[in-house]
Write a protein that holds these residues in place. Structure first.
Motif, PDB file in Angstrom:
ATOM      1  N   ILE A 239       0.766  -1.045   0.075  1.00  0.00           N
ATOM      2  CA  ILE A 239      -0.062  -0.069  -0.109  1.00  0.00           C
ATOM      3  C   ILE A 239       0.817   1.278   0.090  1.00  0.00           C
ATOM      4  CG2 ILE A 239      -1.666   1.307   1.150  1.00  0.00           C
ATOM      5  CD1 ILE A 239      -2.472  -1.405   2.574  1.00  0.00           C
ATOM      6  N   VAL A 242       2.405   1.877  -3.331  1.00  0.00           N
ATOM      7  CA  VAL A 242       1.407   2.491  -4.327  1.00  0.00           C
ATOM      8  C   VAL A 242       1.216   4.058  -4.001  1.00  0.00           C
ATOM      9  CG1 VAL A 242      -0.742   2.502  -5.206  1.00  0.00           C
ATOM     10  CG2 VAL A 242       0.355   0.443  -5.022  1.00  0.00           C
ATOM     11  N   MET A 246       2.269   7.009  -6.434  1.00  0.00           N
ATOM     12  CA  MET A 246       1.340   7.985  -6.608  1.00  0.00           C
ATOM     13  C   MET A 246       1.863   9.556  -6.495  1.00  0.00           C
ATOM     14  SD  MET A 246      -1.891   5.959  -5.749  1.00  0.00           S
ATOM     15  CE  MET A 246      -3.312   7.200  -5.551  1.00  0.00           C
ATOM     16  N   PHE A 249       4.489  10.417  -8.974  1.00  0.00           N
ATOM     17  CA  PHE A 249       3.999  10.859 -10.122  1.00  0.00           C
ATOM     18  C   PHE A 249       3.323  12.080 -10.067  1.00  0.00           C
ATOM     19  CE2 PHE A 249       3.539   7.228 -13.246  1.00  0.00           C
ATOM     20  CZ  PHE A 249       4.383   6.235 -12.634  1.00  0.00           C
ATOM     21  N   TRP A 253       5.574  13.901 -12.761  1.00  0.00           N
ATOM     22  CA  TRP A 253       4.896  13.592 -13.934  1.00  0.00           C
ATOM     23  C   TRP A 253       3.493  14.436 -13.941  1.00  0.00           C
ATOM     24  CZ3 TRP A 253       7.896   9.377 -12.211  1.00  0.00           C
ATOM     25  CH2 TRP A 253       9.080   9.288 -12.815  1.00  0.00           C
ATOM     26  N   ASP A 254       3.301  15.363 -12.983  1.00  0.00           N
ATOM     27  CA  ASP A 254       1.968  16.029 -13.136  1.00  0.00           C
ATOM     28  C   ASP A 254       0.651  15.268 -13.065  1.00  0.00           C
ATOM     29  OD1 ASP A 254       2.342  18.417 -13.064  1.00  0.00           O
ATOM     30  OD2 ASP A 254       2.486  19.081 -15.356  1.00  0.00           O
ATOM     31  N   THR A 255       0.732  14.025 -12.637  1.00  0.00           N
ATOM     32  CA  THR A 255      -0.411  13.216 -12.425  1.00  0.00           C
ATOM     33  C   THR A 255      -1.350  14.279 -11.508  1.00  0.00           C
ATOM     34  OG1 THR A 255       0.452  12.231 -10.749  1.00  0.00           O
ATOM     35  CG2 THR A 255       0.313  11.161 -13.105  1.00  0.00           C
ATOM     36  N   ALA A 256      -2.607  13.701 -11.453  1.00  0.00           N
ATOM     37  CA  ALA A 256      -3.847  14.506 -10.702  1.00  0.00           C
ATOM     38  C   ALA A 256      -4.307  13.512  -9.617  1.00  0.00           C
ATOM     39  CB  ALA A 256      -4.857  14.726 -11.517  1.00  0.00           C
ATOM     40  N   PHE A 257      -3.530  12.753  -8.914  1.00  0.00           N
ATOM     41  CA  PHE A 257      -4.088  11.733  -7.868  1.00  0.00           C
ATOM     42  C   PHE A 257      -4.675  12.678  -6.668  1.00  0.00           C
ATOM     43  CE2 PHE A 257      -1.409   9.039 -10.153  1.00  0.00           C
ATOM     44  CZ  PHE A 257      -2.354   7.850 -10.291  1.00  0.00           C
ATOM     45  N   ASP A 262      -8.240  19.113 -11.178  1.00  0.00           N
ATOM     46  CA  ASP A 262      -8.345  18.084 -12.353  1.00  0.00           C
ATOM     47  C   ASP A 262      -8.869  16.670 -11.559  1.00  0.00           C
ATOM     48  OD1 ASP A 262      -7.286  19.560 -14.380  1.00  0.00           O
ATOM     49  OD2 ASP A 262      -5.367  18.922 -13.826  1.00  0.00           O
ATOM     50  N   GLY A 263      -9.693  17.005 -10.475  1.00  0.00           N
ATOM     51  CA  GLY A 263     -10.299  15.923  -9.787  1.00  0.00           C
ATOM     52  C   GLY A 263      -9.588  15.028  -8.718  1.00  0.00           C
ATOM     53  N   GLY A 264      -8.450  15.656  -8.455  1.00  0.00           N
ATOM     54  CA  GLY A 264      -7.664  15.071  -7.511  1.00  0.00           C
ATOM     55  C   GLY A 264      -8.291  14.963  -6.084  1.00  0.00           C
ATOM     56  N   MET A 265      -7.789  14.241  -5.326  1.00  0.00           N
ATOM     57  CA  MET A 265      -8.507  13.920  -4.053  1.00  0.00           C
ATOM     58  C   MET A 265      -7.344  13.808  -2.772  1.00  0.00           C
ATOM     59  SD  MET A 265     -10.812  10.963  -2.659  1.00  0.00           S
ATOM     60  CE  MET A 265     -12.534  11.062  -3.526  1.00  0.00           C
ATOM     61  N   LEU A 268      -7.199  11.194  -0.104  1.00  0.00           N
ATOM     62  CA  LEU A 268      -6.996   9.807  -0.626  1.00  0.00           C
ATOM     63  C   LEU A 268      -5.493   9.681  -0.191  1.00  0.00           C
ATOM     64  CD1 LEU A 268      -7.812   7.273  -2.203  1.00  0.00           C
ATOM     65  CD2 LEU A 268      -6.756   8.517  -4.435  1.00  0.00           C
ATOM     66  N   LEU A 272      -4.590   6.260   2.126  1.00  0.00           N
ATOM     67  CA  LEU A 272      -3.584   5.200   1.899  1.00  0.00           C
ATOM     68  C   LEU A 272      -2.435   5.250   2.704  1.00  0.00           C
ATOM     69  CD1 LEU A 272      -3.595   5.746  -2.178  1.00  0.00           C
ATOM     70  CD2 LEU A 272      -4.541   3.941  -0.821  1.00  0.00           C
TER      71      LEU A 272
ATOM     72  N   ALA B  56     -12.916  15.244 -14.277  1.00  0.00           N
ATOM     73  CA  ALA B  56     -12.928  16.691 -14.332  1.00  0.00           C
ATOM     74  C   ALA B  56     -13.413  17.167 -15.752  1.00  0.00           C
ATOM     75  CB  ALA B  56     -11.509  16.985 -13.970  1.00  0.00           C
ATOM     76  N   SER B 138      -5.305   9.573 -14.615  1.00  0.00           N
ATOM     77  CA  SER B 138      -4.065   9.129 -13.862  1.00  0.00           C
ATOM     78  C   SER B 138      -4.397   7.802 -12.976  1.00  0.00           C
ATOM     79  CB  SER B 138      -3.784  10.155 -12.784  1.00  0.00           C
ATOM     80  OG  SER B 138      -3.664  11.413 -13.179  1.00  0.00           O
TER      81      SER B 138
END
Lengths: 625, 206
Positions: A239, A242, A246, A249, A253-257, A262-265, A268, A272, B56, B138
């Motif tokens: 866990i 991961v 995340m 990232f 690398w600009d992810t949106a976790f 952009d809907g990220g949380m 979360l 985790l 989004a 993502s």
């Protein structure tokens, strides 16, 4: 990025640290060369696959990290000693509490206990080594490289400053710019590989390599806790892997976790992190329970009371540890129903833990107690840990937690369980198995001084913090004003912290003193022990542990043999055994992983700039010549 | 590691991979590792389902997913799990050449799967569904990418195992490696079943 952004500059403390690191490195390199010890270091330690030597290396690394984390703690306490103190600035303070927490949990508590497991578990079950000696060496070196990577942040690039729990979005690029947080992510990821491998190694070892007659329900309690801890590691560490990936990232690398757009949380991450983080707490406390069980039974000269209940309790704790994580953020506002459920599961953990406390007390009852140093640490553990446990139940009540949340009450609670539980057990276990590792005991007289200074210092440090917390002092603040009235308790707390520092220094002195003057062991049985590790010769038992694998016919196997007058080292017939060869591969592999992780630490774009800078430098210098 | 504790009697019927102690240890250890992998993928699935509606302003998955392609990938992957089973079966019959043949088929089908997945990803990215497009995408790419990475590692791993079998013949050590490789391969198949239903088929009903 230019050189002065790469190396941290402009801070006198860090400059001093940089200079001392350089000097220490020169001294070590010079010393190894002068005394011609490079070959010894390489052949006997770096390439070893011997479980006891790896265990010793784990413990040495853990003690170094305890020193680093302890210095962090003393700096924090100095800063908080008086109102409006100017010792550290806010940024430094943030960095220091972050590294203190991370180092103490990941790079001190866990490796210390894994080190003791490495030393004791194969001996306790009558095995010649772990199931995968090569993998064990790899585990150690990935842990060590992870720890070094994390510590490097101090002088190169800047330390992480988002707390050891690295909540998002605080730990995001926007709010924690620079490579500091990347050091945290990659350092933990790297050492996490080693921890997972250790978990697999111990499960296979304990399930498959027990000697004849050593059934599961005859295993020493420490081995039981090692087994259950390994199971928790197997299910908890992925866990973290991961979650760290995340966040990496998100940063690289600009992810949106966990972002705000952009809907990220962001929550979360908290879920985790604590889904791993709470089982992690039990990873560092269950082996501690095991160590105390061994010591109590040995020094009360009685069989452990309620063995079966103890086993059931550990299994129950391991199961419950996975269903309580929300209690770390009751104030998130998940609703009354969710909070109630997690409140109840949290309080339920007190039941098996209570069973264990009563079993220890019942083992002491009518025992012929010897107050040796490991035993007084254990006796100190029971009341102090119970204070931590009781305040834990207070914190578990979700409604009341809104009052305690993120105050010094919480800080005091988890230090009471982690120091009185884990740290006491590390010291007790170190002293208990010290003759098995080094062939002589630690001096008893100095040992008692260490205990009393450390234990009293610990209470002086943390007991006032409960009241500071109830008085509303939040954690992680770098200063406060006189009108808040927190001065006197904070000052007392700081005095206690320095007492703990003195206790630690005395423990290190004791290692030196005992090495010089303490009597050497003649038999392997230093404490009139009950379990198999005491049946083989001491002073680092031979490479193969047991000349003849012992046969076991009950609990407390060695005690039984002694009652029956059996000589375990008597050999009627020699047989061929096979021991694994040394290997440099784990070390080399870990060095490459270290380099790869280090490359990732510096954000891509900046890193390229840095390369450009470097090239320009080279180019310039060529022009000059 | 060639030693044998004297008390372990190996029967004729014991499969080759279980005949040495290190083989048995490695197989058990690998099962435990797969336990950790289950936890790893559970976390990825958990994340995916938490973020499933958080698209989004990015492109919606319903607009992109081509179930025909995914069905093809599924069939390819399921078939190569079957051929991998055949390889282990041939190994038990001590048919080295046939075993290598079936492993080669397995690797080829794995590579085809990977090629299709890369094609799928490139297509999505070209439509604007990139790694950083939204929390949903993502988590989608992290879940499928982790699975794809595992398949890629499995292919490389099998190639090394085949080289070892060719060079050192089938013995207790190489047999246990083939067997462990097959466990890993089947595990990836199981994960794909969940991805197929949880990520793709679910889109038909929600």
């Amino acid at each position: 990025m230019s050189w002065d952004e790469f190396i941290v500059t402009g801070d006198p403390f860090i400059l001093a640290a940089q200079i001392s690191i350089v000097i220490t490195t020169i001294v070590i390199v010079f010393g190894l060369t002068y005394f011609k010890k490079w070959g010894y270091l390489w052949n006997e330690w770096i390439t070893t696959v011997d479980h006891r030597k790896i265990g010793i290396m784990y413990i040495i690394a853990a003690i170094l990290m305890l020193f680093r984390g302890g210095v962090d703690a003393l700096m924090m306490r100095t800063q908080l000693a008086t109102p409006n103190m100017q010792f550290l600035d806010a940024q430094n303070y943030n960095e220091i509490f972050t590294t203190h927490g991370t180092i103490m949990i990941i790079f001190m508590a866990m490796p210390f206990l894994i080190g003791l497991m490495n030393v004791a578990v194969p001996l306790q079950i009558g095995a010649r080594d772990l199931a995968f000696p090569f993998l064990n060496s790899l585990s150690f070196w990935t842990f060590f490289m992870g720890a070094m990577l994390f510590n490097l942040s101090f002088v190169i690039g800047g330390s992480p400053d988002a707390g050891w729990s690295a909540y998002m979005p605080l730990a995001s690029n926007d709010l924690s710019p620079g490579p500091g947080q990347n050091f945290y992510l990659l350092g933990l990821q790297l050492s996490g590989i080693g921890t997972l491998a250790t978990g697999i190694n111990f499960i296979v070892t304990i399930l498959r390599m027990r000697t004849k007659g050593m059934t599961l329900m005859r295993m020493p309690m420490f081995t039981w806790t090692a087994l259950i801890t390994s199971v928790i590691i197997i299910f908890a560490f992925p866990i973290l892997t991961v979650a760290l990936a995340m966040q990496t990232f998100d940063r690289l690398w600009d992810t949106a976790f966990f972002t705000l757009q952009d809907g990220g949380m962001p929550m979360l991450w908290a879920n985790l992190f604590w889904l791993w983080g709470h089982p992690e707490v039990y990873i560092v406390i269950l082996p501690a329970f095991g160590i105390f069980s061994e010591i109590i039974s040995t020094f009360a000269r009685k069989r452990l009371f309620g063995y079966t209940a103890m086993v059931i309790s550990i299994v129950a704790i391991s199961g419950l540890s996975f269903v309580v994580w929300v209690h770390h953020f009751f104030t998130m506002g998940a609703g009354a129903m969710v909070n109630s459920v997690f409140s109840i599961t949290t309080m339920a953990i007190a039941v098996p833990t209570g069973v264990k406390i009563f079993n220890w007390l019942a083992t002491l009852h009518k025992g012929k107690i010897r107050f040796s140093v490991p035993m007084i640490w254990t006796l100190g553990f029971i009341p102090n840990f119970t204070i931590g446990g009781v305040t834990g139940v207070m914190l578990a009540m979700a409604a009341a937690d809104y009052q305690y949340h993120n105050t010094y009450f919480l800080v005091s609670h988890f230090h009471y369980v982690l120091i009185a539980g884990t740290v006491f057990s590390c010291f007790a276990g170190l002293i208990y198995w010290y003759p098995k590792m080094f062939g002589h005991k630690l001096n008893e007289r100095i040992g008692r001084w260490v205990f009393w200074i450390f234990m009293i210092g610990f209470n002086i440090t943390f007991f006032p913090q409960y009241f500071l917390g109830l008085d509303g002092m939040p954690r992680r603040v770098y200063t406060y004003i006189p009108e808040e009235g927190w001065f006197s308790l904070n000052f007392i707390s700081t005095i206690g912290a320095f007492m703990m520092g003195i206790g630690f220094a005395l423990l290190i002195y004791n290692i030196y003193y005992s090495f010089r003057y303490e009597q050497r062991e003649t038999t392997g049985d230093s404490w009139n022990g009950r379990t198999l590790e005491w049946s083989t010769s001491s002073a680092i038992p031979p490479h193969y542990n047991f000349a003849k694998l012992p046969k076991v016919s009950g609990q407390d196997a060695f005690w039984e043999m002694k009652q029956l007058g059996e000589d375990t080292n008597e050999i009627k017939q020699y047989e061929k055994i096979h021991m694994p060869n040394n290997s440099a591969n784990p070390f080399v592999m870990s060095v490459f992983l270290f380099i790869a992780s280090f490359e990732l630490v510096f954000p891509m774009v900046d890193y390229c700039d840095f390369r450009v800078d470097w090239n320009t430098c080279m180019y310039d210098s060529k022009v000059v010549y | 590691m060639k030693f044998e504790p004297e008390e372990v009697k190996i029967s004729e019927n014991t499969p080759l991979e279980y005949q040495s102690q290190s083989g048995r240890f490695n197989i058990l250890g690998f099962w435990i590792f797969l336990g950790a992998e289950v936890a790893l993928f559970s976390t990825l699935f958990g994340t995916y389902f938490v973020l499933i509606n958080r698209t989004a302003s990015a492109v919606q998955p319903q607009e992109l997913i081509d179930l025909g392609l995914v069905l093809m990938m599924t069939l390819v992957l399921l078939t190569c799990s079957f051929t991998c089973g055949l390889a282990v079966h041939e190994m038990r019959l001590n048919q080295k050449k046939r075993m290598i043949g079936w492993l080669a088929v397995t690797i080829t089908l794995g590579a085809v799967f990977l090629g299709l997945e890369i094609y799928e990803f490139v297509h999505y990215v070209s439509e604007g569904a990139t790694l950083s497009a939204s929390a949903y995408w993502s988590s989608f790419f992290l879940l499928l990418g982790t699975h794809g990475l595992h398949v890629a590692i499995g292919i490389i791993w099998f190639i090394f195992i085949i080289i070892q079998v060719v060079m050192r013949d089938l013995n207790t050590i190489s047999a246990s490696k083939v067997f462990i490789g097959s466990l890993y391969w089947h595990f990836l198949d199981v994960v794909w079943i969940f991805i197929f239903t949880g990520v793709y088929l679910l889109r038909l009903v929600i």
